[in-house]
Motif scaffolding. Sequence first.
Motif, mmCIF file in Angstrom:
data_model
loop_
_atom_site.group_PDB
_atom_site.id
_atom_site.type_symbol
_atom_site.label_atom_id
_atom_site.label_comp_id
_atom_site.label_asym_id
_atom_site.label_seq_id
_atom_site.Cartn_x
_atom_site.Cartn_y
_atom_site.Cartn_z
ATOM 1 N N GLN A 181 0.830 -1.204 0.000
ATOM 2 C CA GLN A 181 0.000 0.000 0.000
ATOM 3 C C GLN A 181 0.866 1.258 0.000
ATOM 4 O OE1 GLN A 181 -3.125 -0.156 2.917
ATOM 5 N NE2 GLN A 181 -3.582 -2.291 2.514
ATOM 6 N N GLN A 218 -6.726 2.522 2.727
ATOM 7 C CA GLN A 218 -7.764 1.493 2.840
ATOM 8 C C GLN A 218 -8.836 2.022 3.797
ATOM 9 O OE1 GLN A 218 -5.820 -1.905 4.646
ATOM 10 N NE2 GLN A 218 -4.711 -0.633 6.104
ATOM 11 N N SER A 265 -9.953 0.220 6.136
ATOM 12 C CA SER A 265 -9.784 -0.551 7.386
ATOM 13 C C SER A 265 -9.557 0.293 8.648
ATOM 14 C CB SER A 265 -8.661 -1.577 7.209
ATOM 15 O OG SER A 265 -8.874 -2.337 6.044
ATOM 16 N N GLN A 322 -12.305 0.614 11.005
ATOM 17 C CA GLN A 322 -12.612 -0.467 11.963
ATOM 18 C C GLN A 322 -12.219 -0.050 13.380
ATOM 19 O OE1 GLN A 322 -11.180 -4.410 11.229
ATOM 20 N NE2 GLN A 322 -11.434 -4.291 9.006
ATOM 21 N N ARG A 375 -3.687 5.663 -3.041
ATOM 22 C CA ARG A 375 -2.373 5.009 -3.013
ATOM 23 C C ARG A 375 -1.466 5.682 -4.028
ATOM 24 N NH1 ARG A 375 -3.843 -1.409 -2.029
ATOM 25 N NH2 ARG A 375 -5.395 -0.940 -0.411
ATOM 26 N N GLN A 428 -13.602 2.002 -1.567
ATOM 27 C CA GLN A 428 -13.702 0.684 -0.945
ATOM 28 C C GLN A 428 -14.971 0.656 -0.113
ATOM 29 O OE1 GLN A 428 -10.250 -0.300 1.449
ATOM 30 N NE2 GLN A 428 -9.159 -1.146 -0.322
ATOM 31 N N GLU A 462 -15.828 -1.492 3.274
ATOM 32 C CA GLU A 462 -15.339 -2.427 4.269
ATOM 33 C C GLU A 462 -16.541 -2.912 5.060
ATOM 34 O OE1 GLU A 462 -11.819 -2.083 4.771
ATOM 35 O OE2 GLU A 462 -11.484 -3.234 6.616
ATOM 36 N N PHE A 515 -3.500 -10.970 5.353
ATOM 37 C CA PHE A 515 -3.587 -9.558 5.720
ATOM 38 C C PHE A 515 -3.140 -9.446 7.166
ATOM 39 C CE2 PHE A 515 -6.974 -10.420 2.619
ATOM 40 C CZ PHE A 515 -6.634 -9.528 1.622
ATOM 41 N N PHE A 573 -4.191 -7.672 9.544
ATOM 42 C CA PHE A 573 -5.233 -7.392 10.532
ATOM 43 C C PHE A 573 -6.289 -8.477 10.628
ATOM 44 C CE2 PHE A 573 -7.430 -6.041 6.771
ATOM 45 C CZ PHE A 573 -6.437 -5.424 6.019
ATOM 46 N N THR A 574 -6.097 -9.582 9.879
ATOM 47 C CA THR A 574 -7.031 -10.716 10.003
ATOM 48 C C THR A 574 -6.234 -12.011 10.144
ATOM 49 O OG1 THR A 574 -7.148 -10.664 7.594
ATOM 50 C CG2 THR A 574 -9.049 -9.799 8.791
ATOM 51 N N GLY A 587 -11.193 -9.176 -0.159
ATOM 52 C CA GLY A 587 -10.321 -9.804 0.830
ATOM 53 C C GLY A 587 -11.081 -9.834 2.148
ATOM 54 N N CYS A 588 -10.810 -10.853 2.952
ATOM 55 C CA CYS A 588 -11.575 -10.977 4.192
ATOM 56 C C CYS A 588 -10.798 -11.787 5.229
ATOM 57 C CB CYS A 588 -12.916 -11.654 3.915
ATOM 58 S SG CYS A 588 -12.737 -13.297 3.197
ATOM 59 N N GLY A 589 -11.369 -11.898 6.409
ATOM 60 C CA GLY A 589 -10.729 -12.722 7.432
ATOM 61 C C GLY A 589 -11.355 -12.491 8.790
ATOM 62 N N ALA A 607 -14.140 -9.405 9.060
ATOM 63 C CA ALA A 607 -14.128 -8.156 8.297
ATOM 64 C C ALA A 607 -13.825 -8.493 6.856
ATOM 65 C CB ALA A 607 -13.070 -7.205 8.856
ATOM 66 N N TRP A 608 -14.179 -7.564 5.983
ATOM 67 C CA TRP A 608 -13.789 -7.731 4.584
ATOM 68 C C TRP A 608 -13.683 -6.368 3.933
ATOM 69 C CZ3 TRP A 608 -18.893 -7.979 5.972
ATOM 70 C CH2 TRP A 608 -19.826 -7.308 5.168
ATOM 71 N N GLY A 609 -13.003 -6.347 2.787
ATOM 72 C CA GLY A 609 -12.886 -5.097 2.040
ATOM 73 C C GLY A 609 -13.020 -5.383 0.560
HETATM 74 N N1 DAH Z 1 -7.775 -3.360 3.439
HETATM 75 C C1 DAH Z 1 -7.511 -4.397 2.462
HETATM 76 C C2 DAH Z 1 -6.889 -3.746 1.233
HETATM 77 O O1 DAH Z 1 -7.116 -2.596 1.011
HETATM 78 C C3 DAH Z 1 -8.762 -5.101 2.101
HETATM 79 C C4 DAH Z 1 -9.247 -5.971 3.207
HETATM 80 C C5 DAH Z 1 -8.856 -7.284 3.294
HETATM 81 C C6 DAH Z 1 -10.076 -5.467 4.191
HETATM 82 C C7 DAH Z 1 -9.257 -8.103 4.325
HETATM 83 C C8 DAH Z 1 -10.497 -6.277 5.245
HETATM 84 C C9 DAH Z 1 -10.080 -7.604 5.281
HETATM 85 O O2 DAH Z 1 -11.292 -5.844 6.205
HETATM 86 O O3 DAH Z 1 -10.484 -8.384 6.308
HETATM 87 O O4 DAH Z 1 -6.202 -4.412 0.512
#
Ligand code: DAH
Length: 354
Positions: free
Chosen positions: A156, A176, A178, A181, A211, A225, A227, A265, A267-268, A299-301, A322-324
């Motif tokens: 990033q 992002q 994120s 969160q 970015r 995005q 999220e 990631f 954070f997950t 993306g998620c986790g 979470a996911w984005g």
């Molecule tokens: N923040 C990530 C990105 O910009 C995307 C993302 C992935 C967000 C996984 C999430 C997550 O909340 O759990 O590449």
Amino acid sequence: MLEKLKEIEKDGLKALQSVQNETELVAWRVAHLGRNSPLMQIFGKLGALSMQERPAVGHAANFTKTVLEGVLLEKEKAIKAAALAKSLEEESLDVTLPGRGVHLGRLHPSTQQLRRVLDILAEMGFQVYTSREVETDEMNFQLLNFPPHHPARDMQDTFFVEAGERGDNPLLLRTQTSPGQIRAMRDASRAALNPDNPPPIRIALPGMCFRYEQITARSEIQFNQVEGLVVGENITFADLKGTLIDFARRMFGQNVRTRFRASYFPFTEPSAEMDVECFVCGGKGCQVCKNSGWLEILGCGMVHPVVLENGGYDPARYSGFAWGMGPERQLMLRYKIDDIRSFWANDLRFLEQF
Ligand code: DAH
């Protein structure tokens, strides 16, 4: 002198008959009513006349003047009317042509898609939480488990807004959504009556991210995005899958097939990426899915324990996922848009198709 006035009137009327246009009319006025015209000279001589002559001549001169002024006015009107008639005929103005339409604007395709996504999430019980675009390094990275110099930061590239005295915590444009969160969890946990018992969370965090990239057909320096964040007790990976599969069906159609692939990631943990079956070729393989049959959409986790802790949620009791995902990317896949630069090029030929 009375004779002379009769003649002046006659000359004037006669001369006026050959006047054809406005220029000639101006010349006529100078000659017959102007300061040096014969008529005005007579007015100039009135003072030299005897008391007996003066009233009759003055009266007659005024009469002549009124006559000449009257015909001048009429001629002027006639010339104007003729000019208008002529131009109407020559330029053939069609008064029945429809007027120019009022051009109605519309929402930008990214905004439309953003709203579609948020509508679906709202139906699924998610509230919208909007967070700031200018962030601290701490929020955007550190509290999400990217310490300074962590190699995951390489994914990033960042616009720094202000470094100066801020040491390890410069201001930057969020890369992002994120960091929202952390802000959302802190808002909720700090507002809780009992800090040990913060409420569950189910939110969508939309907005622009930035970015520092070379701009190409595939990457832009700004993009949206959305999220998602769910935090509560007994939240499992099964909840993540159920929620995201449901979302994909509502977004791409009830029969869409999905798959999860392991990913990383900071954070997950564990982390995954979700693919939907390519809706261009139906999974057979084509240019859009690069012959894989699948399109990556997010993306998620499971929210990392450190991130829960940083948000004020005890990871021993709470868990979450979470996911984005990117609305522009979804539009590109859906409409086979092959150049992401189209979104910010402000070209109506592109924008008006949505
Ligand atoms: N923040 C990530 C990105 O910009 C995307 C993302 C992935 C967000 C996984 C999430 C997550 O909340 O759990 O590449």
